[in-house]
Scaffold this active site. Sequence first.
Site, PDB file in Angstrom:
ATOM      1  N   THR A 296       0.856  -1.195   0.000  1.00 28.96           N
ATOM      2  CA  THR A 296       0.000   0.000   0.000  1.00 28.96           C
ATOM      3  C   THR A 296       0.889   1.241   0.000  1.00 28.96           C
ATOM      4  OG1 THR A 296      -0.240  -0.258   2.406  1.00 28.96           O
ATOM      5  CG2 THR A 296      -2.040  -1.063   1.026  1.00 28.96           C
TER       6      THR A 296
ATOM      7  N   THR B 292       0.956  -4.843  12.527  1.00 27.27           N
ATOM      8  CA  THR B 292       0.157  -4.101  11.571  1.00 27.27           C
ATOM      9  C   THR B 292       0.801  -4.281  10.232  1.00 27.27           C
ATOM     10  OG1 THR B 292      -0.672  -2.478  13.059  1.00 27.27           O
ATOM     11  CG2 THR B 292      -0.576  -1.855  10.800  1.00 27.27           C
TER      12      THR B 292
END
Length: 410
Positions: free
Chosen positions: A158, A195
């Site tokens: 991302t 994460t």
Amino acid sequence: MTDTAPQNDPTTSHVLPKGIRFAGVAAGIKASGKPDVSLIVTDRPSVMAGVYTTNQIVAAPVVLTRAKTPTSTGRVVLTNSGNANACTGDEGMQNAKTMCDLAAKLADCDSADVMVMSTGVIGKPLPMEKVRAGIEAAAGKLGDAESDFIASADAICTTDQFRKTVSETVTIRGQQFRIAAMCKGAGMIAPNMATMLGVVMTDAPIGPDAAQASLKQIAGRTFNRVSVDGHTSTNDTVMLVCTGMSVSEDAKEFNSDELKIWQEAATQVALKLAKMLVADGEGAARFFEVRVSGAADDGDAFVIAKTVAASPLVKTAITGGDPNWGRIVSAAGYAGPKIEPERTSLVIDGVTVFENGTPLSIDAAKLSESMKANSEVLADLTVGDGPGKASFWASDLTEAYVRFNSLYTT
């Protein structure tokens, strides 16, 4: 972050496990047009295990995949980037199931054997027509070449500035077994789990229970010891895929001693990836390692190291190249575990600044210049004379991080 040791080397070649094919394509999920659908498909039913976010707000793909692992019949790891499919209600869960159904049909397996992961913006419905087309396109491009592996790794990214891939071989029973891994992550990095999304793959013969236990230990020593911003995501997932295809189908699984050897090799692979996450932290300028020793046990040392590394005041001092040892020592003091102030010492980049509870006279300007000149900072903190020790890795906190994340969805 630039010129940092943990970054990936684009010239590095990868040794890939037997029995796995890869693909990555651009389906238009991302507005940028970059690759956003990744497929990993095993040639035969394989062991798959997973570790997942500890956030109570859990994305649909995590709920779905967590219920399927560990398993000995896994065939597919399907990932989309650009959309987290989190906080999307019943529609999001149905979309995650549809993704599994589509991949299962193309891989000729059961939907229960498809693991799905998503990453990106929270709270927006998946554009399912694009997702469907992407899965079909990826299935048509599956291959076992290094370029296919790279394409798959690129498609899970991302805000990453560089892809994160590592491979290694380990010799057990007189033969080589391969380990290859990929992960993504640059922001919302405060894992426990992590994460981030990651897939560790091997052709070693490991059973589902052993794979699950090994992955939990691997994550505990690597992905759970890094932080960029202290924010745990809704989608964190690391998968372990074991094809066993370096040996015959009737070969025995690793015994406990063999598994330890393999696990140590896999831990080193995961540690390299974990450090890449920190090196690629959004807006990061420096890589910061905190080593704690002298605690009552390793658990206490871990809590202290994590607390120091997560402190915004410590992070900003690292950004400015400021040897502000008081911030580090005081963070250790409020971490929770007992420390011995009169036996507490701190060394920053080889310079002892605080010893047995007393500050030392140092050339602060010289140490600051050294910190500013390097992209990595090491803090060695002793908090007593106990046996406990731990390391934690973090990025600093810069204006660029604040600017980037203040505009992320707009």
